[in-house]
Design a protein around this motif. Structure first.
Motif, mmCIF file in Angstrom:
data_model
loop_
_atom_site.group_PDB
_atom_site.id
_atom_site.type_symbol
_atom_site.label_atom_id
_atom_site.label_comp_id
_atom_site.label_asym_id
_atom_site.label_seq_id
_atom_site.Cartn_x
_atom_site.Cartn_y
_atom_site.Cartn_z
ATOM 1 N N SER A 286 -112.717 -18.927 -64.116
ATOM 2 C CA SER A 286 -113.835 -18.279 -64.808
ATOM 3 C C SER A 286 -114.395 -17.123 -64.005
ATOM 4 O O SER A 286 -114.737 -16.066 -64.557
ATOM 5 C CB SER A 286 -114.937 -19.307 -65.099
ATOM 6 N N LYS A 290 -114.266 -13.303 -65.419
ATOM 7 C CA LYS A 290 -115.471 -12.495 -65.616
ATOM 8 C C LYS A 290 -115.411 -11.221 -64.786
ATOM 9 O O LYS A 290 -115.842 -10.153 -65.245
ATOM 10 C CB LYS A 290 -116.709 -13.307 -65.254
ATOM 11 N N ALA A 295 -116.804 -10.559 -68.916
ATOM 12 C CA ALA A 295 -117.449 -11.628 -69.691
ATOM 13 C C ALA A 295 -116.832 -12.948 -69.271
ATOM 14 O O ALA A 295 -115.676 -12.999 -68.846
ATOM 15 C CB ALA A 295 -117.270 -11.411 -71.194
ATOM 16 N N SER A 296 -117.609 -14.027 -69.384
ATOM 17 C CA SER A 296 -117.068 -15.340 -69.072
ATOM 18 C C SER A 296 -116.047 -15.728 -70.142
ATOM 19 O O SER A 296 -116.063 -15.177 -71.257
ATOM 20 C CB SER A 296 -118.187 -16.376 -69.036
ATOM 21 N N TRP A 300 -116.210 -14.541 -74.016
ATOM 22 C CA TRP A 300 -115.077 -13.793 -74.577
ATOM 23 C C TRP A 300 -114.584 -14.459 -75.862
ATOM 24 O O TRP A 300 -114.329 -13.798 -76.861
ATOM 25 C CB TRP A 300 -113.959 -13.725 -73.549
#
Length: 309
Positions: A286, A290, A295-296, A300
């Motif tokens: 993660s 990111k 984005a995580s 996403w």
């Protein structure tokens, strides 16, 4: 599977819509909302391709244009005003009056003397992997006529006039052949991304093939160097020089590209996606995702759901 084949496969660059265009001067047509990648080849006569910015580019017989922009115009002459706008499967009058007309299933136009004959294939590419494929090309890339592309176009030209069982399948496969040959020719003569040029290097090219073939493998620089037949230091320096980034940085980027599409195309958990691209620890995955995508993984994936809803 080599790197270019892998990208084409993962971007689903197949099943293109194939059309033959036969037009007598003066003619001009604008394609609006075009797919991400379009191939236009001149089979007879000539044509000009214009993106609306920069000078129009002339296509002679055997030339191939690779277009990766949403709107462009093809005409017999740069001065000919567009007569129709083609959007989806219909032709719309430029005047804005009258009903849109459906396009013919495969061929439209007539074959009178003096007509230009072209073939057009529109590819609906898929996902973040497609971004890497399209990064190889400018918005308009023209591949001049050559013996290898010419032989493939000759086959395509002969088949496009037929109407036999399985014809659509034959045309799509021949168009795919033309596309790959055109991409090869472009990469050999232009300035593609560094990783494309690196494919010609025996050691670094082999390393790139391995990274694409087994992205989840726990690669180390030492193992890649051994597989490339180089010392660790020589390999690391050569890879960074040719590709533009260290081997493990490239691997992380490729893994995140694959993960981005898995998150949006499947219902697999984040942990399952992490494992599929080589991360045993979902948290480490993660963080890397990111950092790379902005984005995580969960955000996403929600972005996909918002688009589809």
């Amino acid at each position: 599977m080599d790197v270019l084949s892998d990208l084409l496969h993962r971007a689903r660059a197949a099943d293109a819509v194939v059309r033959q265009l036969i037009q007598r001067p003066p003619w001009s047509m604008t394609f609006a909302d075009a797919p991400p990648l379009t191939l236009v080849a001149a089979l007879g006569g000539h044509a000009f391709v214009s993106l609306g910015t920069g000078p129009p580019v002339r296509l002679a017989v055997g030339d191939i244009a690779l277009v990766s922009t949403k709107s462009y115009t093809i005409a017999d002459d740069p001065g000919t005003a567009p007569q129709v706008v083609i959007r989806g499967a219909k032709k719309y009058p430029v005047t804005g009056t009258g009903e849109p007309a459906p396009r013919a299933p495969r061929t439209y136009g007539d074959g009178s003397p003096g007509a230009t004959t072209m073939v057009r294939g529109a590819y609906e590419l898929h996902g973040v992997v497609a971004e890497r494929l399209l990064a190889m090309l400018p918005p308009l890339a023209v591949v001049p006529a050559g013996p290898r592309t010419g032989a493939a176009l000759e086959l395509l030209s002969a088949e496009v006039a037929r109407d036999e069982p399985g014809q659509d399948a034959v045309l799509r496969r021949l168009l795919d052949l033309v596309l790959v040959l055109a991409l090869r020719a472009w990469c050999a003569s232009a300035a593609p991304p560094p990783w494309v040029r690196a494919l010609d290097d025996a050691g670094v090219g082999e390393a790139l093939r391995l990274l694409h073939a087994e992205p989840a493998h726990r690669w180390t620089v030492a193992e890649l160097a051994a597989r490339a037949g180089l010392s660790r230091a020589a390999f690391a320096a050569r890879f960074a020089h040719l590709v533009g980034e260290p081997p493990l940085t490239y691997l992380t980027g490729w893994r995140m590209t694959l993960a981005a599409d898995l998150l949006r195309d499947t219902e697999d958990t984040v942990a399952a996606v992490a494992k599929a691209v080589g991360y045993e620890d979902p948290f480490a995955f993660s963080v890397a995702f990111k950092r790379t995508r902005g984005a995580s993984p969960s955000d996403w994936r929600r972005g996909r759901e918002n688009i589809s809803s």
